[in-house]
Design a protein around this motif. Structure first.
Motif, PDB file in Angstrom:
ATOM      1  N   GLN A  66       0.669  -1.160   0.086  1.00  0.00           N
ATOM      2  CA  GLN A  66       0.026   0.023   0.115  1.00  0.00           C
ATOM      3  C   GLN A  66       0.829   1.290  -0.125  1.00  0.00           C
ATOM      4  O   GLN A  66       0.397   2.463   0.223  1.00  0.00           O
ATOM      5  CB  GLN A  66      -1.064   0.122   1.013  1.00  0.00           C
ATOM      6  CG  GLN A  66      -2.207  -1.106   1.189  1.00  0.00           C
ATOM      7  CD  GLN A  66      -3.192  -0.963   1.921  1.00  0.00           C
ATOM      8  OE1 GLN A  66      -3.494   0.083   2.535  1.00  0.00           O
ATOM      9  NE2 GLN A  66      -4.165  -1.910   2.124  1.00  0.00           N
ATOM     10  N   SER A 107       1.989   6.962  -0.345  1.00  0.00           N
ATOM     11  CA  SER A 107       0.935   6.269  -0.253  1.00  0.00           C
ATOM     12  C   SER A 107       0.320   5.782  -1.585  1.00  0.00           C
ATOM     13  O   SER A 107       0.101   6.657  -2.372  1.00  0.00           O
ATOM     14  CB  SER A 107      -0.139   6.964   0.938  1.00  0.00           C
ATOM     15  OG  SER A 107      -0.535   7.933   0.308  1.00  0.00           O
ATOM     16  N   TYR A 256      -0.826  -2.713  12.150  1.00  0.00           N
ATOM     17  CA  TYR A 256      -0.375  -2.196  11.176  1.00  0.00           C
ATOM     18  C   TYR A 256       0.023  -3.237   9.966  1.00  0.00           C
ATOM     19  O   TYR A 256      -0.601  -3.025   8.841  1.00  0.00           O
ATOM     20  CB  TYR A 256       1.206  -1.684  11.340  1.00  0.00           C
ATOM     21  CG  TYR A 256       1.735  -0.787  10.208  1.00  0.00           C
ATOM     22  CD1 TYR A 256       1.489   0.444  10.047  1.00  0.00           C
ATOM     23  CD2 TYR A 256       2.233  -1.495   8.975  1.00  0.00           C
ATOM     24  CE1 TYR A 256       1.881   1.348   9.129  1.00  0.00           C
ATOM     25  CE2 TYR A 256       2.838  -0.577   7.979  1.00  0.00           C
ATOM     26  CZ  TYR A 256       2.504   0.591   8.137  1.00  0.00           C
ATOM     27  OH  TYR A 256       3.105   1.247   7.116  1.00  0.00           O
ATOM     28  N   THR A 260      -2.330  -3.270   6.338  1.00  0.00           N
ATOM     29  CA  THR A 260      -1.720  -2.768   5.224  1.00  0.00           C
ATOM     30  C   THR A 260      -1.373  -4.290   4.305  1.00  0.00           C
ATOM     31  O   THR A 260      -0.976  -4.001   2.930  1.00  0.00           O
ATOM     32  CB  THR A 260      -0.491  -2.185   5.454  1.00  0.00           C
ATOM     33  OG1 THR A 260       0.436  -3.263   6.368  1.00  0.00           O
ATOM     34  CG2 THR A 260      -0.427  -0.984   6.269  1.00  0.00           C
TER      35      THR A 260
END
Length: 263
Positions: A66, A107, A256, A260
């Motif tokens: 990502q 991002s 996290y 992701t």
């Protein structure tokens, strides 16, 4: 053949004048560029699964899922992909879009990811006004809106700082203090800390933490446990490692990773 190997075997990609092209590949075994090189086109390196580390003369850039690392055209760089990594490389003409003039982590929205994946299946020799050309126009517009993320480890060309960086990369569990590093390099602690701040914009502790964040992400996406990572990075406890990770990225490592990684 991985994207890295493909690029080494095909040096004529810069001769393609279309605004953007995309390549996709699976890296079965760890692969790395033998040396730094550069291209006329800018490159966005996107890791779909696994991890890629890009090195430029002044820094190491991690490419977690990502996210993508933007390498402007003309920037010397080399790439290292871990085993079982799926990645895409988006090559963009210098005048096709306004993007940062320095290497950075961006991002990646789900829409941009899907557009890059779709482009990777299209012919590189598309015509102006074609469906692929329209797809590229939308892709580049979406790319121009991406946010910069601070997932990098600044590396100085100054010899003493490069020595520290190389040794920390080789042995991230090394917990020597700035004072101990200064003694090792035969300089004063004040001189060393000022040098690190001037060259990287960070304190010694923050600078080392940036590397540990990158290596922690690399290990997470390679399937290593939090326990193993905390030990590899020299933390006395798992809780201390989790605290560092959460402070740096705003979330504990397990959360996290789950938010992701690709399903």
């Amino acid at each position: 053949m991985s994207v890295l190997a493909f690029l080494r075997a095909n040096n004529d990609l810069d001769s393609i004048v279309q605004p953007a092209i995309a390549l996709r590949a699976h890296v079965a075994e760890e692969d790395r560029d033998p040396s730094m090189h550069h291209h006329r086109k800018g490159q966005l390196v996107v890791a779909l699964r696994g991890s890629v580390i890009c090195e430029v003369p002044k820094g190491l850039w991690m490419v977690p899922p990502q996210h993508g690392v933007w390498i402007p055209g003309g920037t010397p760089h080399s790439m290292k992909a871990s085993a079982n990594t799926d990645l895409c490389l988006l090559c963009v003409e210098p005048d096709a879009i306004t993007l940062p003039s320095e290497c950075c982590t961006l991002s990646i929205t789900p829409l941009l990811r899907e557009l890059i994946l779709r482009l990777s299946t299209c012919s590189q020799a598309y015509e102006v006004g074609s469906s692929t050309d329209r797809l590229v126009a939308l892709l580049l517009e979406e790319l121009s809106n991406m946010k910069i993320e601070l997932l990098y480890f600044p590396v100085s060309e100054e010899r003493k700082l490069r020595t520290i960086a190389d040794e920390l990369v080789s042995n991230p569990a090394d917990r020597r203090t700035a004072r101990e590093w200064a003694a090792h390099l035969a300089v004063s602690e004040r001189t060393l800390t000022r040098m690190i701040l001037d060259e990287t914009g960070m304190s010694f502790g923050r600078w080392r933490q940036q590397l540990q964040v990158i290596l922690a992400l690399k290990g997470l996406y390679a399937g290593k446990s939090i326990q193993a990572l905390s030990e590899e990075l020299g933390y006395e406890s798992v809780s201390a490692f989790i605290t560092m990770f959460k402070k740096a990225l705003g979330k504990p490592p397990a959360r996290y990773y789950n938010e992701t990684r690709l399903s």
